[in-house]
Design a protein around this motif. Structure first.
Motif, PDB file in Angstrom:
ATOM      1  N   ASN A  28       0.813  -1.230   0.000  1.00 49.01           N
ATOM      2  CA  ASN A  28       0.000   0.000   0.000  1.00 49.01           C
ATOM      3  C   ASN A  28       0.840   1.271   0.000  1.00 49.01           C
ATOM      4  OD1 ASN A  28      -2.447  -1.562   0.159  1.00 49.01           O
ATOM      5  ND2 ASN A  28      -2.025  -1.838   2.346  1.00 49.01           N
ATOM      6  N   TRP A  29       1.911   1.245  -0.765  1.00 47.46           N
ATOM      7  CA  TRP A  29       2.733   2.431  -0.955  1.00 47.46           C
ATOM      8  C   TRP A  29       2.555   2.976  -2.367  1.00 47.46           C
ATOM      9  CZ3 TRP A  29       5.845   4.785   2.711  1.00 47.46           C
ATOM     10  CH2 TRP A  29       6.040   4.081   3.896  1.00 47.46           C
ATOM     11  N   THR A  87       1.989   6.695   2.041  1.00 52.48           N
ATOM     12  CA  THR A  87       1.067   5.645   2.434  1.00 52.48           C
ATOM     13  C   THR A  87       0.167   6.199   3.524  1.00 52.48           C
ATOM     14  OG1 THR A  87       0.889   3.304   3.082  1.00 52.48           O
ATOM     15  CG2 THR A  87       2.519   4.653   4.256  1.00 52.48           C
TER      16      THR A  87
END
Length: 817
Positions: A28-29, A87
């Protein structure tokens, strides 16, 4: 093998023992290549689907490197500049008044960390770990109801990394490796109690006979709220996990480092390269009903570099059989995953390595944990590498990185040397090159290292005017590559050995283009001037100008390099005074200063390619250094040999077995005995006549009543080729949508030009894509031919494509896929 797998599993369990307090942030970056006007551009509200929302971010996982592919792009310089990551985290610290930390295992090269639009920390240095306390800004953000609604309860985190060229930073951009950018090591979210352990230093020692072990445990607290009273407990656990000694005390909280416990262990099980036995020190600090637990693996071992003599481990001589490691891999550059690192270290151990120099910077904690568990001794160093000496900012970074390296890796049983620099006699970054100032700073670092850790030695490589400062010195000896011929190796080494108190030879070897072989590999040696020493000098990496040297005038074949390595290893076995050596390096790696190499921008001295593909030289080391029976016929990547009809050709087998029998086309050509004094191939070589066309080879080797075999098939070409005239493209295979394409360079009669080493360039149009920029012999769109051929892979993407190949002076060729 099974034992090594068990060790890995135990290491994983150990590292995840307190997983509820530590979380790797891998998914989730988002990443943006380039800079922003400010952090606000990374967090400002964006309506989904708005075409005016610029710039565009790409989704990535960590670890991630800016330069995953551009470092080996043959047509451009690699990117050096800023890049942004962002993020959103769900923060749920289970501790009342606990601290929330972001722990970075390494990021390149300057890093700034933000919570929303507030900077909470920064760090300069691409290789040491650092931690940023985000507690206060997280709490402040949570109190803002508008922010909470906008981000749905999550905490926005933004990180700016920057690997721009900067003369006042180490390492120098003149260094023979890429100064990468990005979050290329793991980032962890850590929840800590209000008071916790920041660091634990466990100094384990034992006398040379192994009778009496001593352990001193010191600690440093993280106590931002100034808690007054604490309880500390330390347990020492044996290799089976049983508590064998304990200490507990209630005390006032302390600042700085404090010695907590001294104890002795009678006849401890020793840590050794063949039996890397590890104990556990578990330290618990408690305050206000909460506890922080810290575990460290330690080993009891005694080592000594005998003055004017060999290396001793636990009272016995050990020949250090070493290599080097750069943090670099095909397709990801420095962003190697834990699985990749494990595979690499296991390959080293299976090659027979018991020593490694980590060049030229502090490396991942994963590497050091594996060295501990596999039994690989370590020289680890800071990146003061080439360029000269900068100013106050430069020197402050060097001091800080040395301090961090020692503190962060202090407890590793595998580490025996702290390296202070590499090639510090190499000027270029500054107008001034003052040897006296370099000496003064080297002495300062040497004193600092011994103050921080008196138990280890210090060392440098290739800076003769500082060799008297450090404990252990490695000169420059590149016999048979940058200077001289490889048969001068022992003489050159003995001369250098006598010039210092403690000698260790790190960096030797030479480049080889994977898949290139030669029927006369030592031909270039006739051009080389002997008796001039074997050191490498500034400019020797160049393929142009200067005196004759194999690095410039040789064929860069695997055939030559296996001979060079074979000779070195043969000599090392008889050098009773030798502490040891380290071959440079284990794996090919990218470098910005070698654009003209057969694989552009790749240092090709590795015994494996950048994607772990083994070269023939890997098996030469196994033949000398390993005990598990093995046998390898030279030439697995040599499809076509050449010569005259009826000419005898040498067939070599690299094996650690006592005896081997070779079969050619089903017929035995005799048995040979292994002989350490017989060069080449330790006596396992045969002169045989090959048939025109296909020849099949099989070796049967025996050791301790165990039998191993190896087989290859090669073509033998007697037809003589003329001037290269045309190229032919062909598809060799296709699997799971990946096609392998080969180009062959032929003369006007269609005869394969087996000595052709021209540069060729692949191209593609259509729906497919070349799998290039890998920095390997089969993963570069621009590459030199190996014996008249080259290959590349194409991802077809389910569609049609046309692949092209071009070379200077030869008509281009095409193939439709």
């Amino acid at each position: 093998m099974r034992k090594l797998i068990i060790i890995f599993i135990c290491t994983i369990l150990f590292n995840n023992l307190f997983a509820q307090q530590k979380q790797r942030l891998t998914e989730n970056w988002e990443y943006l290549n380039g800079d922003l006007g400010g952090v606000w551009e990374a967090v400002r509200p964006v309506k989904e689907g708005n075409p005016e929302s610029v710039p565009v971010w790409q989704k990535v996982n960590l670890p991630h490197c800016f330069n995953a592919t551009d470092a080996v792009d043959p047509d451009m310089n690699y990117y050096q500049g800023p890049g942004w990551y962002r993020t959103q985290l769900t923060i749920a610290n289970p501790y009342q008044k606990g601290r929330t930390l972001l722990h970075f295992e390494g990021a390149g090269q300057k890093t700034q960390v933000y919570i929303y639009n507030k900077k909470v920390g920064d760090h300069v240095g691409g290789y040491d770990e650092f931690t940023v306390d985000i507690t206060d800004e997280v709490e402040a953000f949570k109190k803002n109801e508008a922010f909470q609604k906008e981000f749905k309860g999550k905490i926005p985190v933004e990180i700016r990394c920057d690997n721009s060229r900067d003369l006042e930073m180490i390492p120098s951009s003149l260094s023979d490796f890429n100064v990468y950018g990005g979050l290329y090591r793991y980032v962890n979210l850590i929840y800590a109690p209000q008071l916790s352990l920041d660091k634990v230093f466990a100094n384990a020692s034992v006398d040379a006979k192994g009778n009496l072990g001593k352990l001193t445990v010191s600690a440093r607290l993280l106590n931002p709220d100034g808690i007054d009273t604490i309880t500390v407990k330390v347990d020492l656990k044996d290799p089976e996990g049983k508590v064998i000694s304990s200490w507990k005390n209630e005390m006032r909280a302390f600042t700085g480092d404090k010695v907590l416990w001294d104890t002795v262990v009678k006849s401890p099980k020793l840590w050794a390269t063949e039996q890397p036995t590890l104990y556990t020190v578990e330290t618990t600090v408690s305050a206000k009903g909460e506890s922080s637990v810290h575990q460290e693996k330690i080993g009891f071992r005694n080592f000594e570099f005998v003055k004017k003599g060999p290396f001793m481990l636990n009272g016995k001589r050990l020949l250090l059989r070493g290599t080097h490691r750069h943090e670099d891999h095909a397709g990801v550059a420095q962003a190697m995953t834990e699985d990749m690192i494990k595979q690499e270290m296991l390959m080293m151990k299976e090659m027979g390595v018991n020593f490694i120099r980590l060049g030229h910077y502090q490396q991942s904690r994963i590497v050091l944990d594996l060295c501990d568990s596999l039994g690989i001794l370590v020289w680890e160093e800071i990146p003061w590498c080439r360029g000269g000496l900068g100013g106050d900012t430069y020197k402050a970074q060097a001091r800080r990185m040395l301090t961090n390296m020692i503190e962060q890796h202090y407890n590793h049983a595998s580490i025996i040397i702290w390296g202070l620099g590499n090639e510090n006699d190499w000027p270029g970054d500054f107008a001034e090159f003052d040897k006296d100032k370099i000496r003064a700073f080297m002495k300062e670092l040497n004193d600092l290292s011994h103050k921080l850790d008196p138990s280890r030695k210090t060392a440098i490589r290739r800076c003769d005017f500082c060799k008297d400062i450090v404990d252990v010195y490695s000169p420059s000896i590149w016999a048979g590559w940058y200077r001289g011929i490889y048969t001068e190796y022992k003489e050159a080494s003995k001369k250098e050995f006598e010039s210092v108190d403690r000698f260790l030879h790190v960096e030797w070897g030479g480049d080889s283009h994977a898949g290139r072989h030669s029927e006369s590999p030592d031909k270039a040696l006739s051009l080389i001037k002997t008796g001039v020493g074997a050191d490498e000098r500034e400019g020797d990496a160049s393929l142009y100008g200067g005196s004759a040297r194999v690095s410039k005038d040789g064929d860069w074949s695997e055939s030559y390099i296996v001979n060079l390595i074979d000779w070195h290893l043969k000599e090392q076995e008889s050098m009773t005074w030798l502490t040891g050596t380290a071959y440079w390096p284990f794996k090919d790696f990218s470098t910005p200063i070698r654009p003209d190499n057969p694989v552009p921008y790749v240092n090709q001295k590795g015994v494996v390619e950048r994607d772990f593909t083994k070269k023939e030289s890997y098996y030469v080391f196994q033949a000398y250094w390993t005990k598990t029976p093995m046998a390898h016929i030279y030439g697995h990547s040599w499809p076509v040999r050449w010569g005259d009809a009826g000419e005898e050709k040498m067939v070599k087998v690299y094996s650690n077995c006592d005896e081997a029998e070779l079969f050619v086309n089903g017929i035995s050509v005799g048995k040979k005995k292994r002989n350490l004094k017989s060069f080449p191939a330790i006596g396992l070589r045969w002169m045989v006549k090959l048939n025109e066309g296909t020849n099949n080879f099989k070796v049967v080797a025996t050791k301790d009543d165990k039998t191993v075999t190896d087989e290859i098939s090669q073509q033998y070409q007697t037809a003589k080729w003329a001037k290269p005239a045309k190229m032919i493209l062909e598809k060799l295979k296709e699997k799971e949508g990946i096609a392998t394409i080969q180009v062959k360079l032929m003369d006007d009669k269609g005869i394969l030009c087996l000595d052709a080493a021209s540069y060729i360039t692949f191209g593609l149009t259509g729906e497919g894509s070349l799998i290039d920029n890998q920095g390997t012999s089969s993963g570069s769109r621009k590459v030199q031919l190996s014996n008249g051929h080259a290959v590349i892979n194409v991802n077809l993407h389910g569609g049609k494509s046309v692949v092209s190949v071009k070379a200077v002076g030869i008509p281009s060729a095409f193939i439709e896929l």
